[in-house]
Scaffold this active site. Structure first.
Site, PDB file in Angstrom:
ATOM      1  N   GLY C 134       0.783  -1.238   0.000  1.00  0.00           N
ATOM      2  CA  GLY C 134       0.000   0.000   0.000  1.00  0.00           C
ATOM      3  C   GLY C 134       0.807   1.276   0.000  1.00  0.00           C
ATOM      4  O   GLY C 134       0.253   2.354  -0.167  1.00  0.00           O
ATOM      5  N   THR C 163      14.334  -6.396  -2.768  1.00  0.00           N
ATOM      6  CA  THR C 163      15.532  -6.946  -3.400  1.00  0.00           C
ATOM      7  C   THR C 163      16.206  -7.946  -2.461  1.00  0.00           C
ATOM      8  O   THR C 163      16.277  -7.711  -1.262  1.00  0.00           O
ATOM      9  CB  THR C 163      16.519  -5.801  -3.733  1.00  0.00           C
ATOM     10  OG1 THR C 163      15.840  -4.882  -4.597  1.00  0.00           O
ATOM     11  CG2 THR C 163      17.765  -6.311  -4.422  1.00  0.00           C
ATOM     12  N   GLN C 248      23.810   8.026   0.224  1.00  0.00           N
ATOM     13  CA  GLN C 248      24.750   7.050  -0.326  1.00  0.00           C
ATOM     14  C   GLN C 248      24.041   6.056  -1.234  1.00  0.00           C
ATOM     15  O   GLN C 248      24.566   5.657  -2.276  1.00  0.00           O
ATOM     16  CB  GLN C 248      25.481   6.316   0.803  1.00  0.00           C
ATOM     17  CG  GLN C 248      26.398   5.237   0.242  1.00  0.00           C
ATOM     18  CD  GLN C 248      27.432   4.754   1.225  1.00  0.00           C
ATOM     19  OE1 GLN C 248      28.127   5.537   1.861  1.00  0.00           O
ATOM     20  NE2 GLN C 248      27.529   3.450   1.386  1.00  0.00           N
ATOM     21  N   GLU C 249      22.832   5.645  -0.828  1.00  0.00           N
ATOM     22  CA  GLU C 249      22.072   4.747  -1.692  1.00  0.00           C
ATOM     23  C   GLU C 249      21.882   5.377  -3.071  1.00  0.00           C
ATOM     24  O   GLU C 249      22.022   4.734  -4.094  1.00  0.00           O
ATOM     25  CB  GLU C 249      20.701   4.447  -1.070  1.00  0.00           C
ATOM     26  CG  GLU C 249      19.795   3.702  -2.042  1.00  0.00           C
ATOM     27  CD  GLU C 249      18.514   3.173  -1.400  1.00  0.00           C
ATOM     28  OE1 GLU C 249      18.270   3.495  -0.207  1.00  0.00           O
ATOM     29  OE2 GLU C 249      17.770   2.451  -2.078  1.00  0.00           O
TER      30      GLU C 249
END
Ligand SMILES: Cc1cc2nc3c(=O)[nH]c(=O)nc-3n(C[C@H](O)[C@H](O)[C@H](O)COP(=O)(O)OP(=O)(O)OC[C@H]3O[C@@H](n4cnc5c(N)ncnc54)[C@H](O)[C@@H]3O)c2cc1C
Ligand SMILES: Cc1cc2nc3c(=O)[nH]c(=O)nc-3n(C[C@H](O)[C@H](O)[C@H](O)COP(=O)(O)OP(=O)(O)OC[C@H]3O[C@@H](n4cnc5c(N)ncnc54)[C@H](O)[C@@H]3O)c2cc1C
Ligand SMILES: Cc1cc2nc3c(=O)[nH]c(=O)nc-3n(C[C@H](O)[C@H](O)[C@H](O)COP(=O)(O)OP(=O)(O)OC[C@H]3O[C@@H](n4cnc5c(N)ncnc54)[C@H](O)[C@@H]3O)c2cc1C
Ligand SMILES: Cc1cc2nc3c(=O)[nH]c(=O)nc-3n(C[C@H](O)[C@H](O)[C@H](O)COP(=O)(O)OP(=O)(O)OC[C@H]3O[C@@H](n4cnc5c(N)ncnc54)[C@H](O)[C@@H]3O)c2cc1C
Lengths: 384, 384, 384, 384
Positions: C134, C163, C248-249
């Site tokens: 959702g 992931t 950083q991601e």
């Protein structure tokens, strides 16, 4: 090239015959003077009656008010040919496609009898004043007020970016006759203000990026007394009237945009065929050909859409969202065409002596006026 | 939403009635099986006669050859509804919009009598094989050869990316019957090759980005003997035939592109109205609304253009350049719509279980096949 | 071509030496198996320890926890080479660039001792679960709850698009430990959940548009009891932690995007040099050359920016807005490159056997995950 | 805002100190007069020595020739500040970044001694005349000829679009000293022509779309006798010299483009923060925020790239293709920023009294001069 080589479906043979009249007028009366008027920043009023005499002004006005009682197709023909001719900004279309309809649709019998014949003949030049220094997109935020005082309104405020602002004899002024009412739009009214009234003053003829020959001005109203009978239609209905006339205004902008784009395209095909570099015409470079092929494709699509929209409008089926979409799409197309065509002119494209430079400058405003393209998206998006 | 809510001008009431038939067929026969067929990478041949029974295959074939003798509008209806339904790639349109015309226009009386009734009924599935591993855009560069040997041709070469390649019973193979002649296009002929002939072999059913249920294959021809009477029309005229049929092929692609774009749009409006973030429907963010308003505008323009092009094609007035422009424009629009709509789905857009993901994958090919969009620009650009 | 031919400023000789190690590993261990893993939809866990042995996993982990104590440049090298290699989706980068930092920055001493060495060695595969069916962009809207019961939390809810979801041994689950508190973000906490806990269940390995070899899954939590000591850092600080690690991601996504774009470009230059049409290499058409010149220009700009951003990040100067801008820009560039390069492949571009088809499919997600590009604009726009 | 708030890496503290000097000069000497000069279409020569006195002209000229012997970073500072100030077109940069290098690199000792000190001091204004009415992109096609007659050349031809054309005291005229030689570029030489020579005549100061204060002119040469010693470097090497100096010219254009884009952006953030519609600042509409966020992103990327390019140029590593890429990318960015920012100004954007209108007009030329952006793609594409 000329516009009648394009396969169209919106027009009758009568329309097309009228096209020839218009074209001749533009060639004879406008073209030779265009450069001068551009420098002056204004088209002399003496041109208006000449156009009027040929039926080019306000062709939709009913015969009883001195008009020809024709359909909007005739307006569109004038718009197309003017835009294709390249001296787009004569202010005729403002009068014929926009202002006159307010009078026809909402004017009192007396207002119609007084003004319509003169709008048709070109004796009177008109303007419509909505935008103010502080507000444009958000018309409900306007601050020009008209307070009742006996059988007059007392008008105060200022307007800006008003087309025909220097030439106008009659101005449809949007104002608040009620500043307290909620929702705010219920306080908006439209007053017919003659330029001769005391307290009215024209400001500067504004220095713009383009549309050099169009006078665009600030207007000031200081305690201007306007008879109550000069109110258009009902007091407090001005906003509704504005909304009702906008689809045609937007279609009118779309028509001009498409035609002026076609002109830029045709000129550029001719230019790139003539101009040589590295031993061959610029047109022979694949990049040039692909760019122009892409634009030609979009112009084809555009004419088909325009005819669809004109047909719908003539049948009174064009919705406000469809009109907004037309304005949005054709002005974006116009811009894409202008900018790519200018580029294909190389350094010449940057010189005002070339038509493409003037057309390009002139075209920049169409994404802004008549409601910005952001506002068009807002209108369409709201109805999803 | 459904397609009949859009104001159109190309169709008669009969066309629209046929639309309902087609839609029901798609709902009943295609939709329930679509997922399975996508997984299989092929639509079973058993579906073809069902479509044929409803008049959905090759509606333009004259009655004397078992057809209904209708106009291309009926093809377009099938294309629109199939594309809107979302399982676009049934191969019907290849047979109805493209292959059958070669037979109707250039086939011998015997070829027509033999094949046309079966194409109409769906008893026979067809393919047309132009592209080769080494050449696609440049058809004159094809290396498949047909050498005469008595009253047979001996066909050698390989083809690839051939739609209906696994299912096809009859393949129109483009080949060189003369490899020495100059200009090279004068050596191109089209042979009717039955899939049962010795030396013909199907290669892999290719693994594609999308259009999962469409079989697309390599085909190999090793010393395939084909009777001279299987030559379509005159030897050496193949290239001219190809050029003559391409406008309709391109219009057909444009029709499907527009309809599938409309579907993605409709689905996305529904999705963004439902899906919430930060306490409101995604649709309520101005970025979403503006994006969708922009696409709706372009779809409006697209339908108007499509109807214009269909009308011209029905009157046999659509030029090759106009057809190319239609293919170019509508497939570019399709892509823009698909990609923006996928984005508005967020993570869901990346999942194959969502229709948008499949539609997006399926749409990527339309800028490539039927002549790449670069080739479209080349064609249009050449005639500037 | 290879990435070390590009003039870079972000890296030292040590970084570049490490690049060679990584490249060899990819060639030896990943490439030969890529196709198989893509078909399986998952990379076998047995590969992780091999990568770990070479220092490719979590290189920034301090030596006291089994790591190498290197800088983020080493992560970037792994990202670049993996992306350039084309089998981008090994899940390594999720562990090295994202998950591990939560533990390093906010983990308790015990959590660090338990997990960090195993993340480094590849013995343990991790995931981070924020998104739910959702809610995705709006993390504060998450509905997974952890209620305290003695010295345990009882975790309930479901996550999706996770992931490493199938492979993960340890999952950082974002949840609400307080559903009443205002503002809502103060109720978010992150729990370390071992995959062995009762009540935890993996859903489907989702069928995606691309990144075939990456397992992406639904995860279900039904009354999963998690010791209080598994809370990462402080309860109620989860949202702050998430925000702190996102730059950083995002930089990590930008790095991969740039490198995979470079690969598509290099492949396409090679392809168009080889492939011929109309008697010359596709590359010799001006349209091809201009398209590729434009992409090369943007790639040049991209590398310069990436090095700037990496340098700033290494100096801890990269702001969240700059990180968001990097994610936004490089993923948009990646897409433009992918899509234009696919087009230049013609029909081959649509076939999954070509690297460009897989890369293109894989690339579509980068504008969506890690925060959609709309959210990036929102973040940047808020700080104007 | 001011440019020193942007994190940069290309400059030293000395550069930044110089920036303050330049900024003050612009504020004191240029700004108050800008409007007047724009109207006049020219900057009075009296300004040049003032700039020279501050070291703003030709800072790279070696000390032995009256210069400061600084690096190109000082030129870039002048370019940035001038462009950010908004009165971009003072012609300084043409002299400092382009013309002077020809003298420094290829001038004879006498030529250097005669001219360099005056270029530095601003006593002499220069121009470089390559373009002709019939040829621009294709310099080898030039038709201006210099025939030897004893120890003089006799120069004939005409040039156009020449920056500083009205003000110039010294003109570097590109011409053919050999019209028969093959390949044609071997016939190109550069002559130093003093404006006082008989037979030289200035044409009109051209009326341009923008850059109002820059004089751009036609120049005519009728049997102008020029001593042989006025040939720059070797006869027949002109084309090589031109090619060698272009990368710096292009970098210089890129620097100005980026800085002027930043200015338009900063102004627009301020404008949209101030301007209100529908009860809130324009900036608060998501469309405005997203548009500006996107531009801010690209500006961030641009500064990183510019610093990269400057650093490479200072190290003499910038290749011609990289320089071309910089010109291409930054001018395209500049345009995108200008056009979107103008739109966010609404009607005000179309009025020349607003800085954005002038900046927008001024910016249109940068995709054309210094080699059109098509030529940039050609150059980059050739080396793929
Ligand atoms: C040459 C010219 C002729 C004109 N002629 C006339 C005339 O004859 N009569 C007349 O009344 N007016 C006229 N106008 C004014 C014109 O209609 C207005 O300029 C236009 O409607 C925009 O209003 P604004 O300038 O106040 O811009 P603003 O309303 O201040 O808009 C500034 C920016 O904010 C955006 N914006 C506003 N609202 C939103 C929103 N809700 N969501 C997202 N973005 C938003 C706009 O799109 C624009 O980009 C003319 C203007 C020009 C330039
Ligand atoms: C799903 C699918 C179904 C298909 N079905 C069929 C079918 O049923 N029958 C059939 O015969 N074929 C079919 N095709 C093949 C399709 O028609 C070709 O792929 C297409 O025409 C392009 O040819 P190509 O792949 O050889 O590309 P190429 O011709 O090699 O082109 C490669 C690139 O070069 C560009 N290019 C080529 N020439 C020029 C030029 N002059 N100037 C600039 N750029 C140029 C192209 O646009 C393209 O970007 C199908 C293809 C696909 C993907
Ligand atoms: C392959 C893949 C791997 C992933 N891996 C992980 C993972 O490991 N862990 C994890 O937690 N998640 C993961 N995700 C989920 C991913 O982070 C989300 O899909 C993403 O954040 C978007 O959320 P959503 O899908 O809920 O879209 P929504 O939030 O529903 O967004 C739908 C659309 O609305 C737009 N939108 C939302 N808010 C606004 C706004 N304020 N203004 C304008 N537009 C708005 C979005 O941009 C989008 O276009 C993964 C997703 C994919 C596809
Ligand atoms: C304000 C201004 C200042 C200038 N200052 C100077 C100056 O100081 N000194 C000077 O010498 N010149 C100057 N120029 C001239 C400028 O350098 C040229 O205008 C420019 O190089 C383009 O040449 P052109 O105008 O002849 O265009 P053309 O070369 O005629 O080009 C026309 C179009 O064809 C395209 N084209 C050309 N060749 C190719 C190809 N091979 N493939 C695809 N497309 C192609 C071009 O990109 C362009 O779009 C100035 C120009 C301007 C506008």
């Amino acid at each position: 090239m000329s516009l009648d080589q394009i396969p169209r479906s919106a027009y009758t043979a009568d329309h097309e015959a009228f096209r020839q009249t218009v074209r001749r007028f533009l060639q004879d009366e406008i073209e030779p003077n265009g450069a001068k008027w551009a420098e002056d920043g204004i088209v002399p009023k003496s041109v208006w009656p000449k156009a009027g005499a040929l039926g080019m002004l306000c062709p939709t006005v009913p015969e009883e008010y001195g008009g020809l009682g024709l359909d909007f197709g005739y307006n569109a023909i004038v718009d197309e040919e003017s835009a294709y001719n390249g001296r787009v900004a004569t202010g005729f279309s403002l009068q014929s496609d926009i202002v006159v309809n307010y009078l026809v649709s909402y004017g009192s019998e007396e207002q119609k009898r007084t003004w319509l014949p003169k709008l048709v003949s070109g004796e009177v030049v008109t303007a419509i004043a909505m935008t103010e220094p502080g507000t444009g997109s958000d018309l409900q935020g306007m601050r020009t007020t008209a307070k009742k005082d006996g059988n007059h309104y007392v008008l105060n405020g200022s307007k800006t970016y008003i087309t025909n602002g220097q030439n106008a004899d009659l101005i449809l002024v949007c104002c608040k006759t009620d500043t307290a009412i909620e929702p705010a739009w219920k306080g908006v009214s439209i007053l017919l203000v003659e330029a001769t009234r005391e307290g009215f003053r024209r400001g500067r003829n504004l220095d713009k990026i383009g549309q050099d020959e169009a006078d665009t001005s600030e207007l000031f109203f200081d305690d201007v007394r306007v008879p109550i009978t000069n109110c258009l239609g009902e007091e407090g209905k001005g906003f509704i009237y504005l909304m009702s006339e906008l689809p045609q205004e937007r279609l009118s902008i779309a028509v001009s945009a498409q035609a002026s784009a076609q002109r830029a395209f045709d000129d550029t095909v001719a230019f790139t065929r003539e101009r040589k570099a590295f031993g061959k015409p610029i047109l022979d470079f694949q990049n040039t050909r692909f760019t122009l092929a892409d634009l030609k494709t979009k112009l084809q699509v555009g004419w088909a859409h325009l005819d669809w929209a004109l047909a719908r409008h003539l049948r009174k089926e064009l919705t406000p969202e469809e009109g907004a979409a037309a304005k949005l799409w054709h002005t974006e197309l116009q811009w894409e065409v202008m900018d790519k065509c200018l580029q294909l002119h190389g350094g010449a494209g940057y010189m005002n002596e070339y038509a493409i430079a003037r057309a390009w400058r002139g075209a920049r405003v169409t994404r802004i006026f008549g409601g910005t393209n952001e506002i068009m998206k807002e209108l369409i998006g709201r109805k999803l």
